[in-house]
Design a protein around this motif. Structure first.
Motif, PDB file in Angstrom:
ATOM      1  N   PRO A 113     -31.438-117.950 -16.557  1.00  0.00           N
ATOM      2  CA  PRO A 113     -31.604-116.491 -16.471  1.00  0.00           C
ATOM      3  C   PRO A 113     -30.437-115.693 -17.058  1.00  0.00           C
ATOM      4  N   SER A 114     -29.212-116.140 -16.842  1.00  0.00           N
ATOM      5  CA  SER A 114     -28.068-115.391 -17.373  1.00  0.00           C
ATOM      6  C   SER A 114     -28.018-115.462 -18.895  1.00  0.00           C
ATOM      7  N   VAL A 115     -28.364-116.612 -19.461  1.00  0.00           N
ATOM      8  CA  VAL A 115     -28.405-116.765 -20.919  1.00  0.00           C
ATOM      9  C   VAL A 115     -29.529-115.912 -21.495  1.00  0.00           C
ATOM     10  N   PHE A 116     -30.680-115.933 -20.842  1.00  0.00           N
ATOM     11  CA  PHE A 116     -31.812-115.118 -21.286  1.00  0.00           C
ATOM     12  C   PHE A 116     -31.442-113.637 -21.281  1.00  0.00           C
ATOM     13  N   LEU A 117     -30.774-113.179 -20.228  1.00  0.00           N
ATOM     14  CA  LEU A 117     -30.387-111.777 -20.143  1.00  0.00           C
ATOM     15  C   LEU A 117     -29.394-111.408 -21.239  1.00  0.00           C
ATOM     16  N   LEU A 139     -38.609-101.216 -24.043  1.00  0.00           N
ATOM     17  CA  LEU A 139     -37.846-102.460 -24.037  1.00  0.00           C
ATOM     18  C   LEU A 139     -36.648-102.342 -23.094  1.00  0.00           C
ATOM     19  N   LYS A 140     -36.002-101.194 -23.092  1.00  0.00           N
ATOM     20  CA  LYS A 140     -34.858-100.965 -22.203  1.00  0.00           C
ATOM     21  C   LYS A 140     -35.306-100.976 -20.740  1.00  0.00           C
ATOM     22  N   GLU A 141     -36.483-100.423 -20.453  1.00  0.00           N
ATOM     23  CA  GLU A 141     -37.016-100.463 -19.088  1.00  0.00           C
ATOM     24  C   GLU A 141     -37.234-101.906 -18.638  1.00  0.00           C
ATOM     25  N   GLY A 142     -37.789-102.720 -19.522  1.00  0.00           N
ATOM     26  CA  GLY A 142     -38.001-104.123 -19.203  1.00  0.00           C
ATOM     27  C   GLY A 142     -36.693-104.859 -18.964  1.00  0.00           C
ATOM     28  N   LEU A 143     -35.681-104.555 -19.766  1.00  0.00           N
ATOM     29  CA  LEU A 143     -34.365-105.171 -19.591  1.00  0.00           C
ATOM     30  C   LEU A 143     -33.729-104.761 -18.265  1.00  0.00           C
ATOM     31  N   ASP A 144     -33.827-103.476 -17.939  1.00  0.00           N
ATOM     32  CA  ASP A 144     -33.254-102.995 -16.680  1.00  0.00           C
ATOM     33  C   ASP A 144     -33.953-103.617 -15.480  1.00  0.00           C
ATOM     34  N   LEU A 145     -35.286-103.741 -15.557  1.00  0.00           N
ATOM     35  CA  LEU A 145     -36.042-104.355 -14.470  1.00  0.00           C
ATOM     36  C   LEU A 145     -35.641-105.820 -14.296  1.00  0.00           C
ATOM     37  N   TYR A 146     -35.519-106.543 -15.401  1.00  0.00           N
ATOM     38  CA  TYR A 146     -35.140-107.958 -15.308  1.00  0.00           C
ATOM     39  C   TYR A 146     -33.735-108.097 -14.737  1.00  0.00           C
ATOM     40  N   GLU A 147     -32.826-107.253 -15.184  1.00  0.00           N
ATOM     41  CA  GLU A 147     -31.453-107.324 -14.680  1.00  0.00           C
ATOM     42  C   GLU A 147     -31.401-107.026 -13.179  1.00  0.00           C
ATOM     43  N   GLN A 148     -32.191-106.050 -12.749  1.00  0.00           N
ATOM     44  CA  GLN A 148     -32.252-105.719 -11.328  1.00  0.00           C
ATOM     45  C   GLN A 148     -32.814-106.888 -10.520  1.00  0.00           C
ATOM     46  N   MET A 162     -32.837-110.001 -11.362  1.00  0.00           N
ATOM     47  CA  MET A 162     -31.909-111.125 -11.425  1.00  0.00           C
ATOM     48  C   MET A 162     -30.805-110.961 -10.391  1.00  0.00           C
ATOM     49  N   GLU A 163     -30.295-109.755 -10.257  1.00  0.00           N
ATOM     50  CA  GLU A 163     -29.251-109.500  -9.263  1.00  0.00           C
ATOM     51  C   GLU A 163     -29.776-109.652  -7.843  1.00  0.00           C
ATOM     52  N   SER A 164     -31.018-109.261  -7.602  1.00  0.00           N
ATOM     53  CA  SER A 164     -31.561-109.363  -6.250  1.00  0.00           C
ATOM     54  C   SER A 164     -31.946-110.798  -5.879  1.00  0.00           C
ATOM     55  N   SER A 165     -32.075-111.673  -6.873  1.00  0.00           N
ATOM     56  CA  SER A 165     -32.442-113.064  -6.585  1.00  0.00           C
ATOM     57  C   SER A 165     -31.228-113.974  -6.469  1.00  0.00           C
ATOM     58  N   ILE A 166     -30.047-113.398  -6.420  1.00  0.00           N
ATOM     59  CA  ILE A 166     -28.824-114.195  -6.416  1.00  0.00           C
ATOM     60  C   ILE A 166     -28.648-114.994  -5.123  1.00  0.00           C
ATOM     61  N   ASN A 167     -29.311-114.559  -4.048  1.00  0.00           N
ATOM     62  CA  ASN A 167     -29.202-115.254  -2.760  1.00  0.00           C
ATOM     63  C   ASN A 167     -30.269-116.327  -2.584  1.00  0.00           C
ATOM     64  N   TYR A 168     -30.942-116.699  -3.643  1.00  0.00           N
ATOM     65  CA  TYR A 168     -31.963-117.759  -3.648  1.00  0.00           C
ATOM     66  C   TYR A 168     -33.161-117.433  -2.768  1.00  0.00           C
ATOM     67  N   ASP A 169     -33.475-116.156  -2.645  1.00  0.00           N
ATOM     68  CA  ASP A 169     -34.668-115.736  -1.921  1.00  0.00           C
ATOM     69  C   ASP A 169     -35.875-116.054  -2.813  1.00  0.00           C
TER      70      ASP A 169
END
Length: 121
Positions: A12-16, A45-54, A56-63
Motif C-alpha cells: 500500500p505505501s509503494v502504491f500510494l 483523480l485527486k479525490e481518489g488519491l485523498d480517499l485512498y490515503e485516508q 490507508m491511514e485508518s487501516s494502520i491498526n490492522y482493523d
C-alpha cells in the motif's frame, strides 16, 4: 498507437507513493491539462488519491473493516488510472513520448499494426 502503462503493484505505501508521483506527472503533462468530460479529470483523480490515503491511514491498526475499505479505495484508484492510460493512448503521438516518460508513464512499445492480406484474384 502507443502502448502505455503504470506500475500499480506493490504494498500500500509503494502504491500510494507511485500514485502520487503519477498524479504530479499528469498535472505537468500538457496533453492532459484539459481532458474532455469522458476522461478522468485531475480533480477526480485527486479525490481518489485523498480517499485512498485516508483509508490507508485508518487501516494502520490492522482493523479488518478498514483494510477492506482501503483495498476497495485502491481498486477504484487503479480503475481511474487505467482510464487515464486509455485516454492517453488515444491522444498521444510520437512527439509526446519524452513528456510521457517524464511524467512517469512507461512506454511498452507500439501496438502492432493490422496486416492487410490481399485476396488473390
Amino acid at each position: 498507437m502507443l502502448r502505455l502503462s503504470y506500475d500499480l503493484t506493490g504494498k500500500p505505501s509503494v502504491f500510494l507513493s507511485n500514485s502520487l508521483r503519477y498524479y504530479n506527472g499528469l498535472s505537468s503533462l500538457s496533453i492532459y491539462r484539459n481532458p474532455p468530460e469522458q476522461a478522468v479529470s485531475l480533480a477526480r483523480l485527486k479525490e481518489g488519491l485523498d480517499l485512498y490515503e485516508q483509508k490507508m491511514e485508518s487501516s494502520i491498526n490492522y482493523d479488518r473493516l478498514q483494510i477492506k475499505l482501503r483495498d476497495d479505495a485502491r481498486k477504484q484508484l487503479t480503475d481511474l488510472f487505467k482510464k487515464v492510460i486509455a485516454y492517453l493512448q488515444m491522444v498521444a503521438t510520437e512527439e509526446d513520448i519524452p513528456a510521457l516518460m517524464q511524467a512517469g508513464i512507461e512506454l511498452k512499445g507500439r501496438a502492432p499494426k493490422k496486416k492487410t492480406v490481399v485476396a488473390p484474384t
